[in-house]
Design an enzyme around this catalytic site. Structure first.
Site, short mmCIF file in Angstrom:
data_model
loop_
_atom_site.label_atom_id
_atom_site.label_comp_id
_atom_site.label_asym_id
_atom_site.label_seq_id
_atom_site.Cartn_x
_atom_site.Cartn_y
_atom_site.Cartn_z
N SER A 100 14.91 30.69 49.06
CA SER A 100 15.97 31.01 48.10
C SER A 100 15.46 32.01 47.06
O SER A 100 14.97 33.09 47.42
CB SER A 100 16.48 29.72 47.46
OG SER A 100 17.68 29.92 46.76
N HIS A 139 21.66 26.24 53.83
CA HIS A 139 20.71 26.85 52.90
C HIS A 139 19.59 25.91 52.49
O HIS A 139 18.44 26.34 52.35
CB HIS A 139 21.44 27.34 51.64
CG HIS A 139 20.52 27.99 50.65
ND1 HIS A 139 19.81 29.14 50.94
CD2 HIS A 139 20.16 27.63 49.38
CE1 HIS A 139 19.08 29.48 49.88
NE2 HIS A 139 19.25 28.58 48.94
N ASP A 192 23.76 30.64 56.59
CA ASP A 192 23.29 30.43 55.23
C ASP A 192 23.93 31.46 54.31
O ASP A 192 23.65 32.66 54.40
CB ASP A 192 21.76 30.54 55.20
CG ASP A 192 21.16 30.30 53.82
OD1 ASP A 192 21.93 30.23 52.84
OD2 ASP A 192 19.93 30.19 53.74
#
Length: 420
Positions: A222, A344, A280
């Site tokens: 991320s 994610h 994602d």
């Protein structure tokens, strides 16, 4: 004179479009730059775009590559590949990315690697301030594996709602910033990188002095993936590690910079793997809504796409060598119907932010009521600090997102695209 110049440009552009078909049919760099376009009008060769691996006529209107990144000589066509994608290495790196979320990283390493192999040698922390909100931590873990001959830098990702909202608003409202390697990058990612890099680079130098022949691996999930991208490129650019000894593995990485940054990154970090779990959504942002084709957000290579919802370490994958390849994740249309948070938060069936949630103390709260990590007291000043692995730290940064808030923000972004 001005009208004549405009007419000339239009004529040349039209001819470039027509004669450029001889260029557009070429699929490799050497043939492209060796072939003439515009013949017999102008003695110019076709130009190769490394980002899209496509060939274009001189001044072609279909070419959206930054001019400074175009390949025009045969000598510039050759790219040395220093490594191959390894699912086993990717799985190791997603576990290392999970370690970066922990406030007790050595205990997390021991849990995720019960047979040993990695020793935490340093952690880098700093109080973070950004666009709207004040945060209590930015963090990176530095570990060494003597068995694998690796020095690893794992970067922490987004840990709370306000931080996520700050990332979105910064991308929407503040222009990208120039980056040292070339190109422009998102301000939020650049700010977080600058907070940690002085200490991260020093920690890497210290380990290279003891292990000069080790490969440096940078990883993150991320936001941590975005910081990892900037860190890997900078370590090579600053001559701290050679290009052939650098490897990058990222998971769920957003778009970090523009096309020029992507191209420069591709040259600096050749052994780079940008892993995406099915649809994602974070890998789709910031959105490509800039009217300037060269300034819009753009991914660097190399995308490794896992299309299935179930993603064990041995899952099937596809490697896409073209930046923003339409046959990989972009072939999977994104909408709220197929939105799933797990795409994610989970990679290789591991909850990256919560893999070590049972370790250490529960998170604390500051005087203003904001949740903070148990390590915050170790880096309260405004300079990055290298924390040795045996320091007394405990707790865990677990990802706790307010997904209704995120969905609202996505609807806002969709409206922004449609009406602006």
């Amino acid at each position: 004179m001005f009208l004549h110049s405009v007419q000339t440009t239009l004529i040349l552009s039209f001819c470039g479009y027509v004669y450029g078909f001889s260029c557009s049919s070429v699929t490799d760099c050497v043939t492209c730059v060796s072939q003439k376009s515009w013949v017999p009008l102008i003695d110019k060769s076709c130009n190769w775009c490394p980002l899209t691996k496509s060939c274009h006529a001189y001044l072609s209107q279909l070419n959206t590559c930054p001019a400074e990144e175009m390949v025009q000589r045969t000598a510039d066509c050759y790219e040395t590949q220093y490594g191959e994608y390894s699912p086993e290495s990717a799985y190791i790196n997603v576990l290392l990315s999970a370690v970066a979320y922990s406030d007790h990283p050595q205990k997390c390493l021991d849990k995720l690697f019960p047979n040993g192999g990695f020793k935490l040698v340093a952690s880098v922390g700093r109080k973070c301030n950004s666009f709207l909100f004040e945060y209590k931590e930015c963090f990176a873990a530095v570990a060494v594996s003597e068995h694998l001959k690796l020095i690893v830098v794992a970067n922490r990702g987004t840990t709370n709602n306000t931080q996520l909202l700050d990332e979105v608003l910064t991308a929407l409202t503040i222009p990208k910033q120039n980056f040292k390697t070339g190109g422009r990058v998102q301000k939020y990612f650049n700010d977080a990188f600058n907070l940690l890099y002085p200490c991260v680079s020093k920690a890497v130098k210290d380990q290279l002095s003891s292990y000069p022949n080790y490969t440096v691996v940078v990883t993150g999930h991320s936001l941590g993936a975005a910081i990892a991208s900037l860190t890997a490129a900078s370590l090579v650019h600053d001559n701290i590690i050679s290009e052939k000894m650098m490897t990058l593995y990222t998971f769920g990485m957003p778009r970090v910079g523009d096309k020029t940054y992507a191209s420069r990154h591709d040259k600096l970090v050749n052994n780079s793997w940008r892993i995406i779990h099915t649809n994602d959504y974070v890998t789709r942002v910031p959105l490509q809504i800039n009217l300037s084709p060269n300034d819009q957000p753009y991914h660097h290579k190399t995308e490794v796409y896992y299309p299935a919802v179930d993603m064990p370490p041995n899952a099937s994958y596809k490697i896409c060598s073209i930046n923003e390849d339409p046959s990989c994740v972009r072939s999977n249309a994104f909408n709220l119907v197929n939105f799933n948070v797990d795409y994610h938060t989970h990679y290789f069936n591991t909850h990256v932010g919560g893999a070590c949630k049972t370790l250490g103390a529960r998170r604390k709260r500051s005087d203003d009521g904001e949740e903070i990590s148990a390590m915050a007291h170790l880096f309260r000043n405004d300079t990055c600090k290298i924390i040795h692995f045996d320091d007394d730290i405990s707790g865990q940064n677990i990802i706790h997102f307010n997904w209704p808030l995120i969905l609202t923000a996505m609807i806002f972004l969709r409206a922004y695209v449609l009406f602006y």
